[in-house]
Write a protein that holds these residues in place. Structure first.
Motif, PDB file in Angstrom:
ATOM      1  N   UNK A 100       0.616  -1.476  -0.121  1.00 63.07           N
ATOM      2  CA  UNK A 100      -0.068   0.029  -0.009  1.00 63.07           C
ATOM      3  C   UNK A 100       0.732   1.341   0.031  1.00 63.07           C
ATOM      4  N   UNK A 101       2.103   1.157   0.615  1.00 65.01           N
ATOM      5  CA  UNK A 101       2.654   2.347   0.784  1.00 65.01           C
ATOM      6  C   UNK A 101       3.322   2.873  -0.773  1.00 65.01           C
ATOM      7  N   UNK A 102       3.574   1.941  -1.682  1.00 57.72           N
ATOM      8  CA  UNK A 102       3.942   2.232  -2.766  1.00 57.72           C
ATOM      9  C   UNK A 102       2.917   3.028  -3.645  1.00 57.72           C
ATOM     10  N   UNK A 103       1.848   2.312  -3.566  1.00 60.91           N
ATOM     11  CA  UNK A 103       0.647   2.900  -4.313  1.00 60.91           C
ATOM     12  C   UNK A 103       0.066   4.287  -3.969  1.00 60.91           C
ATOM     13  N   UNK A 104       0.216   4.487  -2.672  1.00 54.21           N
ATOM     14  CA  UNK A 104      -0.171   5.814  -1.982  1.00 54.21           C
ATOM     15  C   UNK A 104       1.014   6.646  -2.185  1.00 54.21           C
ATOM     16  N   UNK A 105       2.291   6.569  -2.157  1.00 51.74           N
ATOM     17  CA  UNK A 105       3.301   7.407  -2.451  1.00 51.74           C
ATOM     18  C   UNK A 105       3.326   7.896  -3.974  1.00 51.74           C
ATOM     19  N   UNK A 106       2.866   6.696  -4.772  1.00 47.59           N
ATOM     20  CA  UNK A 106       2.723   7.171  -6.197  1.00 47.59           C
ATOM     21  C   UNK A 106       1.413   7.987  -6.487  1.00 47.59           C
ATOM     22  N   UNK A 107       0.450   7.797  -5.781  1.00 47.76           N
ATOM     23  CA  UNK A 107      -0.739   8.841  -5.831  1.00 47.76           C
ATOM     24  C   UNK A 107      -0.569   9.988  -5.567  1.00 47.76           C
ATOM     25  N   UNK A 108       0.231  10.220  -4.355  1.00 38.48           N
ATOM     26  CA  UNK A 108       0.607  11.439  -3.818  1.00 38.48           C
ATOM     27  C   UNK A 108       1.467  12.194  -4.664  1.00 38.48           C
ATOM     28  N   UNK A 109       2.504  11.652  -5.027  1.00 34.29           N
ATOM     29  CA  UNK A 109       3.311  12.323  -5.900  1.00 34.29           C
ATOM     30  C   UNK A 109       2.840  12.779  -7.392  1.00 34.29           C
ATOM     31  N   UNK A 110       2.006  11.918  -7.666  1.00 34.17           N
ATOM     32  CA  UNK A 110       1.388  12.124  -9.100  1.00 34.17           C
ATOM     33  C   UNK A 110       0.356  13.577  -8.900  1.00 34.17           C
ATOM     34  N   UNK A 111      -0.230  13.327  -7.616  1.00 38.37           N
ATOM     35  CA  UNK A 111      -1.261  14.724  -7.534  1.00 38.37           C
ATOM     36  C   UNK A 111      -0.318  15.898  -7.097  1.00 38.37           C
ATOM     37  N   UNK A 112       0.756  15.786  -6.241  1.00 37.85           N
ATOM     38  CA  UNK A 112       1.559  16.948  -6.165  1.00 37.85           C
ATOM     39  C   UNK A 112       2.361  17.688  -7.631  1.00 37.85           C
ATOM     40  N   UNK A 113       2.510  16.555  -8.395  1.00 36.55           N
ATOM     41  CA  UNK A 113       3.203  16.980  -9.501  1.00 36.55           C
ATOM     42  C   UNK A 113       2.297  17.604 -10.494  1.00 36.55           C
ATOM     43  N   UNK A 114       1.141  17.519 -10.459  1.00 35.78           N
ATOM     44  CA  UNK A 114       0.033  18.045 -11.361  1.00 35.78           C
ATOM     45  C   UNK A 114      -0.204  17.073 -12.298  1.00 35.78           C
ATOM     46  N   UNK A 115      -0.050  15.803 -12.208  1.00 38.21           N
ATOM     47  CA  UNK A 115      -0.619  14.746 -13.227  1.00 38.21           C
ATOM     48  C   UNK A 115      -2.057  14.302 -13.093  1.00 38.21           C
ATOM     49  N   UNK A 116      -2.433  13.776 -14.076  1.00 42.90           N
ATOM     50  CA  UNK A 116      -4.111  13.437 -14.069  1.00 42.90           C
ATOM     51  C   UNK A 116      -4.313  12.247 -13.257  1.00 42.90           C
ATOM     52  N   UNK A 117      -5.018  12.284 -12.183  1.00 44.07           N
ATOM     53  CA  UNK A 117      -5.372  11.167 -11.147  1.00 44.07           C
ATOM     54  C   UNK A 117      -6.877  10.663 -11.245  1.00 44.07           C
TER      55      UNK A 117
END
Length: 280
Positions: free
Chosen positions: A67-84
């Motif tokens: 879960x840590x990998x998935x959450x970190x990926x979503x958090x970084x994607x959101x903070x980087x302005x990527x489409x989630x």
């Protein structure tokens, strides 16, 4: 005495309330366990607006997903302005890539780098490149910052220079450097660096062999590189050739003169043998 025993037996409604209370207590205990295990991680995702549900984390636990990998990926994607959103980097897509054996964080870093560099790279293509065994992050970096490869490559062939012979029979020893950048469109199924090195080496040898003499090559080595570039050697490869530069060129043996000398010596021996035959 019997009356008191009869009064101690619970009625049907009491049994129902006891069952409901026990079930509610069990639910509360399960929720407490879930919150204790995933609460901190879920709160991080919630505060970052990463859109990762608590029940999704519980499901990932059953699927043995980190879960840590998935959450970190979503958090970084959101903070980087990527489409989630549903059309972008969603939690199920990240889970699917993780279960397929892909490098989730490597794909995310590549998408962030591509976004910053203005490179058209979507999630589907990035995951396909990753599952094909290519380093998608390195591919994006090479697209932004071209890399230089030696021709020939001493680590692959064990040779330091290419040996080519001009029409006048003089050997030239050449070492070239090829600047390439990754072609993301052809990264899947495209040929690798070894193919580029082989094609460039073959073309350099052929171009020098077509030269009238070695002096013309020494005077204008750029003519060789221009002729090689014009052949489109990067077709069906994972790279695009930016430039080919002659790093070093040395004069070797006069192969033509040596061959003529060997031929003259052989002719002399044949003539001597025929003379001895006539004497006999």
């Amino acid at each position: 005495m019997y009356d008191s025993l009869i009064l101690a037996v619970p009625t049907g409604w009491e049994i129902f309330f006891y069952a409901v209370g026990g079930f509610a207590l069990l639910v509360v205990l399960v929720l407490l366990l879930v919150v204790a295990q995933y609460g901190k991680l879920w709160f991080q995702a919630y505060m970052s607006q990463a859109d990762v549900k608590l029940m999704a984390m519980v499901a990932m636990g059953f699927m043995r997903i980190n879960q840590r990998i998935i959450v970190d990926a979503k958090v970084r994607a959101k903070q980087s302005g990527l489409d989630i959103s549903e059309n972008g980097i969603t939690t199920p897509r990240l889970q699917a890539h993780y279960l397929a054996g892909g490098n989730v964080m490597g794909v995310l870093h590549a998408l962030i780098a591509a976004e910053r560099a203005g490179i058209d790279l979507d999630f589907e293509r990035a995951t396909a490149i990753d599952l094909a065994g290519r380093d998608v992050r390195e591919a994006v970096q090479t697209s932004v910052r071209p890399k230089v490869i030696d021709c020939p490559d001493p680590e692959r062939s064990g040779k330091v220079t290419l040996s080519a012979i001009a029409k006048d029979g003089v050997e030239l020893k050449v070492r070239a450097r090829v600047t390439v950048r990754t072609n993301l469109e052809q990264l899947i199924g495209g040929a690798v660096e070894a193919t580029i090195i082989a094609r460039v080496g073959e073309s350099i040898i052929s171009s020098i062999g077509s030269a009238v003499n070695h002096l013309s090559v020494l005077e204008n080595p750029d003519q060789i590189t221009k002729a090689v570039l014009a052949r489109g050697l990067d077709a069906q490869t994972a790279f695009e050739i930016v430039s080919i530069d002659i790093a070093d060129i040395d004069v070797g043996e006069n192969i033509g003169a040596r061959l003529q000398a060997d031929q003259a010596e052989a002719d002399t021996r044949v003539a001597e043998a025929k003379a001895e035959l006539r004497r006999a």
